[in-house]
Enzyme design. Structure first.
Site, PDB file in Angstrom:
ATOM      1  N   TYR A   1      -1.893  -1.313  10.387  1.00  0.00           N
ATOM      2  CA  TYR A   1      -1.902  -1.470   8.931  1.00  0.00           C
ATOM      3  C   TYR A   1      -0.579  -0.971   8.335  1.00  0.00           C
ATOM      4  CZ  TYR A   1      -3.866  -1.348   4.171  1.00  0.00           C
ATOM      5  OH  TYR A   1      -4.101  -1.556   2.835  1.00  0.00           O
TER       6      TYR A   1
ATOM      7  N   SER B   1       0.875  -1.184   0.000  1.00  0.00           N
ATOM      8  CA  SER B   1       0.000   0.000   0.000  1.00  0.00           C
ATOM      9  C   SER B   1       0.906   1.226   0.000  1.00  0.00           C
ATOM     10  CB  SER B   1      -0.833  -0.026   1.285  1.00  0.00           C
ATOM     11  OG  SER B   1      -1.449   1.222   1.530  1.00  0.00           O
TER      12      SER B   1
HETATM   13  N1  LIG Z   1      -8.826  -0.746  -0.988  1.00  0.00           N
HETATM   14  C1  LIG Z   1      -7.780   0.029  -0.812  1.00  0.00           C
HETATM   15  O1  LIG Z   1      -7.899   1.251  -0.762  1.00  0.00           O
HETATM   16  C2  LIG Z   1      -6.397  -0.563  -0.725  1.00  0.00           C
HETATM   17  C3  LIG Z   1      -5.283   0.299  -0.853  1.00  0.00           C
HETATM   18  C4  LIG Z   1      -3.997  -0.226  -0.760  1.00  0.00           C
HETATM   19  C5  LIG Z   1      -3.825  -1.571  -0.526  1.00  0.00           C
HETATM   20  N2  LIG Z   1      -4.917  -2.380  -0.389  1.00  0.00           N
HETATM   21  C6  LIG Z   1      -4.673  -3.799  -0.134  1.00  0.00           C
HETATM   22  O2  LIG Z   1      -5.224  -4.549  -1.183  1.00  0.00           O
HETATM   23  C7  LIG Z   1      -5.528  -5.867  -0.729  1.00  0.00           C
HETATM   24  C8  LIG Z   1      -6.946  -6.212  -1.148  1.00  0.00           C
HETATM   25  O3  LIG Z   1      -7.819  -5.265  -0.547  1.00  0.00           O
HETATM   26  P1  LIG Z   1      -9.272  -4.919  -1.155  1.00  0.00           P
HETATM   27  O4  LIG Z   1      -9.367  -3.441  -1.196  1.00  0.00           O
HETATM   28  O5  LIG Z   1      -9.534  -5.708  -2.378  1.00  0.00           O
HETATM   29  O6  LIG Z   1     -10.160  -5.402   0.079  1.00  0.00           O
HETATM   30  P2  LIG Z   1     -11.506  -6.268   0.158  1.00  0.00           P
HETATM   31  O7  LIG Z   1     -11.913  -6.204   1.582  1.00  0.00           O
HETATM   32  O8  LIG Z   1     -12.455  -5.819  -0.905  1.00  0.00           O
HETATM   33  O9  LIG Z   1     -11.020  -7.744  -0.221  1.00  0.00           O
HETATM   34  C9  LIG Z   1     -10.141  -8.447   0.615  1.00  0.00           C
HETATM   35  C10 LIG Z   1     -10.471  -9.921   0.574  1.00  0.00           C
HETATM   36  O10 LIG Z   1      -9.543 -10.594   1.461  1.00  0.00           O
HETATM   37  C11 LIG Z   1     -10.267 -11.578   2.167  1.00  0.00           C
HETATM   38  N3  LIG Z   1      -9.607 -11.920   3.431  1.00  0.00           N
HETATM   39  C12 LIG Z   1      -9.571 -11.185   4.571  1.00  0.00           C
HETATM   40  N4  LIG Z   1      -8.937 -11.856   5.531  1.00  0.00           N
HETATM   41  C13 LIG Z   1      -8.547 -13.035   4.998  1.00  0.00           C
HETATM   42  C14 LIG Z   1      -7.847 -14.169   5.515  1.00  0.00           C
HETATM   43  N5  LIG Z   1      -7.451 -14.220   6.786  1.00  0.00           N
HETATM   44  N6  LIG Z   1      -7.617 -15.214   4.692  1.00  0.00           N
HETATM   45  C15 LIG Z   1      -8.048 -15.197   3.406  1.00  0.00           C
HETATM   46  N7  LIG Z   1      -8.733 -14.161   2.872  1.00  0.00           N
HETATM   47  C16 LIG Z   1      -8.967 -13.092   3.661  1.00  0.00           C
HETATM   48  C17 LIG Z   1     -11.638 -10.961   2.402  1.00  0.00           C
HETATM   49  O11 LIG Z   1     -12.623 -11.950   2.708  1.00  0.00           O
HETATM   50  C18 LIG Z   1     -11.896 -10.240   1.085  1.00  0.00           C
HETATM   51  O12 LIG Z   1     -12.566 -11.056   0.160  1.00  0.00           O
HETATM   52  C19 LIG Z   1      -5.311  -5.838   0.783  1.00  0.00           C
HETATM   53  O13 LIG Z   1      -4.054  -6.391   1.105  1.00  0.00           O
HETATM   54  C20 LIG Z   1      -5.326  -4.358   1.102  1.00  0.00           C
HETATM   55  O14 LIG Z   1      -4.625  -4.057   2.289  1.00  0.00           O
HETATM   56  C21 LIG Z   1      -6.187  -1.909  -0.504  1.00  0.00           C
END
Ligand SMILES: NC(=O)c1ccc[n+]([C@@H]2O[C@H](COP(=O)([O-])OP(=O)(O)OC[C@H]3O[C@@H](n4cnc5c(N)ncnc54)[C@H](O)[C@@H]3O)[C@@H](O)[C@H]2O)c1
Length: 253
Positions: A152, A139
């Site tokens: 985080y 991130s």
């Molecule tokens: N959305 C943002 O703004 C953003 C920005 C930077 C980085 N990220 C990173 O991107 C990645 C994906 O995030 P997203 O925005 O798609 O979130 P999201 O919540 O839409 O999807 C995340 C998925 O991970 C699954 N998950 C959570 N805990 C888990 C576990 N213990 N084992 C297996 N699966 C698990 C959830 O069920 C969900 O389906 C994450 O690592 C997040 O930190 C997101």
């Protein structure tokens, strides 16, 4: 020619958000995909929506090493090999100052975001074929601090260390390991963060986040998926051990 023809990919956190969008793109580009997620219902509905004979799923918790070994072996039984690994599952934790941050939430964020990525690298990469590519989702919070997001920020800095070690240790098998660093992305994670900060003013919170992005908007998941596709494909075959920022200019300021 499809960019991932005959490749087999594992995508963690594949039931929603960035993982789901990447799965759809990888399938379009000719890959077979194993979706891994802790949420069985979302995995089922996402699989129905993506509707492909080249798709399978595995319910697993990335923070549990036995689950990580199981999703690795299920991928090998179903598809016979592993070329690509999108080590992506993550949670946001809560919004709280360092001194008030609940210890149990800190532990959970570290267990999923940091140890989950570590276990993935430990158990999946040794089973990958030569010439493979691993992409870890960090991130912008892996590159700079953000107040009230201590767990985080800590976890997302930590995965850069895992990526750098893995990039060195697996280079002799020509397996590349890189991180992607999105700014805010339009997924349920941002909806939860907005609600956590101010449940009655989520639109205002969203505007506040948009205001720190020079493009004045969140990324769409497909925009992150396109970068992951580049890092997965042979177009990036000399890219190893690098951090890829995708944030509409946020880190430039
Ligand atoms: N959305 C943002 O703004 C953003 C920005 C930077 C980085 N990220 C990173 O991107 C990645 C994906 O995030 P997203 O925005 O798609 O979130 P999201 O919540 O839409 O999807 C995340 C998925 O991970 C699954 N998950 C959570 N805990 C888990 C576990 N213990 N084992 C297996 N699966 C698990 C959830 O069920 C969900 O389906 C994450 O690592 C997040 O930190 C997101």
């Amino acid at each position: 020619m499809k960019r991932l023809k005959d490749k087999v990919a594992i995508i963690t956190g594949g039931a929603a958000g960035i993982g789901k969008s990447t799965a759809a793109l990888f399938l379009e580009e000719g890959a077979s995909v194993m979706l891994v997620d802790i949420n069985k219902e979302k995995l089922q509905s996402t699989s129905e929506e993506l509707n492909s004979s080249n798709l399978a799923y595995c319910v697993a918790d990335v923070s549990n090493p036995a689950d990580v070994e199981r999703y690795t072996s299920e991928t090998l039984s179903r598809f016979g090999k592993i070329n690509l690994f999108f080590n992506n599952a993550g949670i946001e934790g809560t919004s709280s100052s360092l001194e008030n941050y609940p210890n149990e939430i800190f532990d959970k964020v570290i267990a999923i975001n940091l140890k989950g990525v570590w276990y993935g690298c430990k158990y999946v990469i040794p089973k990958m074929v030569e010439g493979g590519s691993v992409i870890i989702t960090s991130s912008v919070a892996g590159l700079k601090g953000f107040k009230d997001l201590g767990a985080y920020v800590t976890s997302k800095h930590g995965v850069i260390g895992i990526m750098r070690v893995a990039a060195l240790e697996f280079a002799d098998r020509n397996i590349r390991v890189n991180t992607v660093h999105p700014g805010p992305v339009n997924t349920q994670m941002m909806r939860r963060i907005e609600t956590d900060i101010s449940p009655d003013n989520t639109e205002e919170v969203k505007k506040g986040f948009e205001a720190i992005v020079p493009f004045s908007r969140y990324a769409e998941p497909i925009e992150i998926a396109n970068l992951v596709l580049f890092l997965a494909s042979d177009e990036s075959k000399y890219v190893n051990g690098s951090t890829y920022v995708i944030d509409g200019g946020l880190m430039a300021g």
